[in-house]
Design an enzyme around this catalytic site. Sequence first.
Site, PDB file in Angstrom:
ATOM      1  N   SER A 101     -10.180   5.578  -4.704  1.00 23.04           N
ATOM      2  CA  SER A 101     -11.113   6.685  -4.874  1.00 23.04           C
ATOM      3  C   SER A 101     -10.643   7.731  -5.884  1.00 23.04           C
ATOM      4  CB  SER A 101     -11.364   7.342  -3.522  1.00 23.04           C
ATOM      5  OG  SER A 101     -10.143   7.771  -2.941  1.00 23.04           O
ATOM      6  N   ARG A 145     -10.770   9.932   1.740  1.00 21.73           N
ATOM      7  CA  ARG A 145     -10.659  10.615   3.033  1.00 21.73           C
ATOM      8  C   ARG A 145     -11.794  11.620   3.191  1.00 21.73           C
ATOM      9  NH1 ARG A 145      -4.039  11.100   2.835  1.00 21.73           N
ATOM     10  NH2 ARG A 145      -3.676   8.842   2.826  1.00 21.73           N
ATOM     11  N   LYS A 173      -2.192  -1.562  -3.844  1.00 19.22           N
ATOM     12  CA  LYS A 173      -3.048  -0.383  -3.772  1.00 19.22           C
ATOM     13  C   LYS A 173      -2.213   0.878  -3.836  1.00 19.22           C
ATOM     14  CE  LYS A 173      -6.096   1.887  -0.522  1.00 19.22           C
ATOM     15  NZ  LYS A 173      -6.551   1.986   0.840  1.00 19.22           N
ATOM     16  N   TYR A 219     -15.100   1.156  -6.792  1.00 17.28           N
ATOM     17  CA  TYR A 219     -16.343   1.901  -6.632  1.00 17.28           C
ATOM     18  C   TYR A 219     -17.210   1.786  -7.879  1.00 17.28           C
ATOM     19  CZ  TYR A 219     -13.566   3.546  -2.795  1.00 17.28           C
ATOM     20  OH  TYR A 219     -12.774   3.568  -1.670  1.00 17.28           O
ATOM     21  N   LYS A 264       1.364  10.008   5.409  1.00 15.29           N
ATOM     22  CA  LYS A 264       1.468   8.614   5.868  1.00 15.29           C
ATOM     23  C   LYS A 264       2.761   7.949   5.385  1.00 15.29           C
ATOM     24  CE  LYS A 264      -3.525   8.116   6.509  1.00 15.29           C
ATOM     25  NZ  LYS A 264      -4.699   7.203   6.504  1.00 15.29           N
ATOM     26  N   LYS A 308       0.859  -1.191   0.000  1.00 12.12           N
ATOM     27  CA  LYS A 308       0.000   0.000   0.000  1.00 12.12           C
ATOM     28  C   LYS A 308       0.888   1.232   0.000  1.00 12.12           C
ATOM     29  CE  LYS A 308      -3.625   2.387   2.557  1.00 12.12           C
ATOM     30  NZ  LYS A 308      -4.630   2.297   3.623  1.00 12.12           N
ATOM     31  N   GLU A 327       7.485  -6.666   1.182  1.00 12.87           N
ATOM     32  CA  GLU A 327       6.269  -6.509   1.985  1.00 12.87           C
ATOM     33  C   GLU A 327       5.345  -7.721   1.801  1.00 12.87           C
ATOM     34  OE1 GLU A 327       5.113  -4.570   4.181  1.00 12.87           O
ATOM     35  OE2 GLU A 327       6.067  -2.616   4.071  1.00 12.87           O
TER      36      GLU A 327
HETATM   37  C1  PBG Z   1      -7.253   3.775   5.533  1.00 14.52           C
HETATM   38  C2  PBG Z   1      -7.692   3.455   4.154  1.00 14.52           C
HETATM   39  C3  PBG Z   1      -7.535   4.301   3.075  1.00 14.52           C
HETATM   40  C4  PBG Z   1      -8.114   3.682   1.992  1.00 14.52           C
HETATM   41  C5  PBG Z   1      -8.617   2.456   2.414  1.00 14.52           C
HETATM   42  N1  PBG Z   1      -8.339   2.325   3.763  1.00 14.52           N
HETATM   43  C6  PBG Z   1      -6.962   5.672   3.003  1.00 14.52           C
HETATM   44  C7  PBG Z   1      -5.628   5.931   3.545  1.00 14.52           C
HETATM   45  O1  PBG Z   1      -4.786   5.051   3.682  1.00 14.52           O
HETATM   46  O2  PBG Z   1      -5.408   7.089   3.849  1.00 14.52           O
HETATM   47  C8  PBG Z   1      -8.158   4.300   0.632  1.00 14.52           C
HETATM   48  C9  PBG Z   1      -9.206   3.856  -0.287  1.00 14.52           C
HETATM   49  C10 PBG Z   1      -9.457   4.743  -1.440  1.00 14.52           C
HETATM   50  O3  PBG Z   1      -8.802   5.782  -1.673  1.00 14.52           O
HETATM   51  O4  PBG Z   1     -10.371   4.410  -2.213  1.00 14.52           O
HETATM   52  N2  PBG Z   1      -6.979   2.762   6.378  1.00 14.52           N
END
Ligand code: PBG
Length: 351
Positions: free
Chosen positions: A298, A228, A272, A337, A241, A218, A257
């Site tokens: 997203s 968010r 991701k 989505y 992050k 990720k 990982e």
């Molecule tokens: C947070 C989480 C995130 C997403 C899924 N779980 C956002 C992040 O890591 O800040 C992102 C999903 C998306 O953008 O569609 N645990």
Amino acid sequence: MNDFRKKVSAPAALPAHPAPTGAYPRVRMRRNRRAGWIRDLVREHQLAPTDLIWPAFVVEGTKVRQPVPSMPGVDRLSIDLLVEEAARAKHLGIPAIAVFPQVDDKLKTPDAGEALNPDNLVCRAVRALKKAHPDLGVICDVALDPFNRDGHDGLVRGGVILNDETIEVLCRQAVVQAEAGCDIAAPSDMMDGRIGAVRDALDAAGFTDVNVLAYAAKYASAFYGPFRDAVGSSGKLKGDKKTYQMDPANSDEALREVALDIAEGADMVMVKPGLPYLDVLWRVKEKFAMPTFVYNVSGEYAMLKAAGANGWIDAERAMMETLTAFKRAGADAILTYHALEAAGLMAGRKG
Ligand code: PBG
């Protein structure tokens, strides 16, 4: 009268077929593309509704449907409406749903205590979903960001995201979710060692059949922005992050990982975001031959919808092309989505 054939006189002699001089291709790739039926026959990857997982946002209330502004076509739903929409997903052949809560600001605390409340929004949603649709898989995010005020996935002390202390909470969170009926625990927090710890915690609590889907690779990505907004953590995130999510410049690191998460007991691994990381997806699938999921996040969704709304691309075709590209790159399942729209389109084509 108007006999067009008369106007076309046959040539006196047919021209000789061109000799195979090598001037023309003998291997003609276009032969296999010349009509729909033959393209159907030679197609290597086929997208199906059973490849899709629908990530859904849940809010408090009844009959609540709140559009997420940065994600046209995506709404936050109260549990009753979520259950209704889940029936549609199930009917379309979508095997599973991933539930993300927008937690009331009042319930957010530095220790993310609400994550451990067996009656929190996620747990109630899971219970309602499993009761109404026992055959629909339910996936829960294991991370603290919806439950605290800083938007980080772990506990924070003095600006530092604590690894081992966070894992203790995540383990309890996963067990609480499993007790509510969650089928797949999906740690998305990127702390080190949490997959093994969550596996042990689930086993110790008797949930040996609950799967662990590791958000293994990720990335610290700009493409999570609209998510968010949807869960109400965007205004809150302090800093970024980057000390736990991966550097977008790396892919060897993704393999490490993934190797660790597999060694710790992950049942499936995830890459991701999706589209900007197809190379990572491919490498992971090639190297580990594990069930490999991808998250079409997203921001990817928002880009496609925004361009479509402006008339700059054909959003429907771009959607199907995108989802097919994930299959080609090795994905076994796609969190997207677009799930309902794409599955609906596929159902329409068949019918
Ligand atoms: C947070 C989480 C995130 C997403 C899924 N779980 C956002 C992040 O890591 O800040 C992102 C999903 C998306 O953008 O569609 N645990």
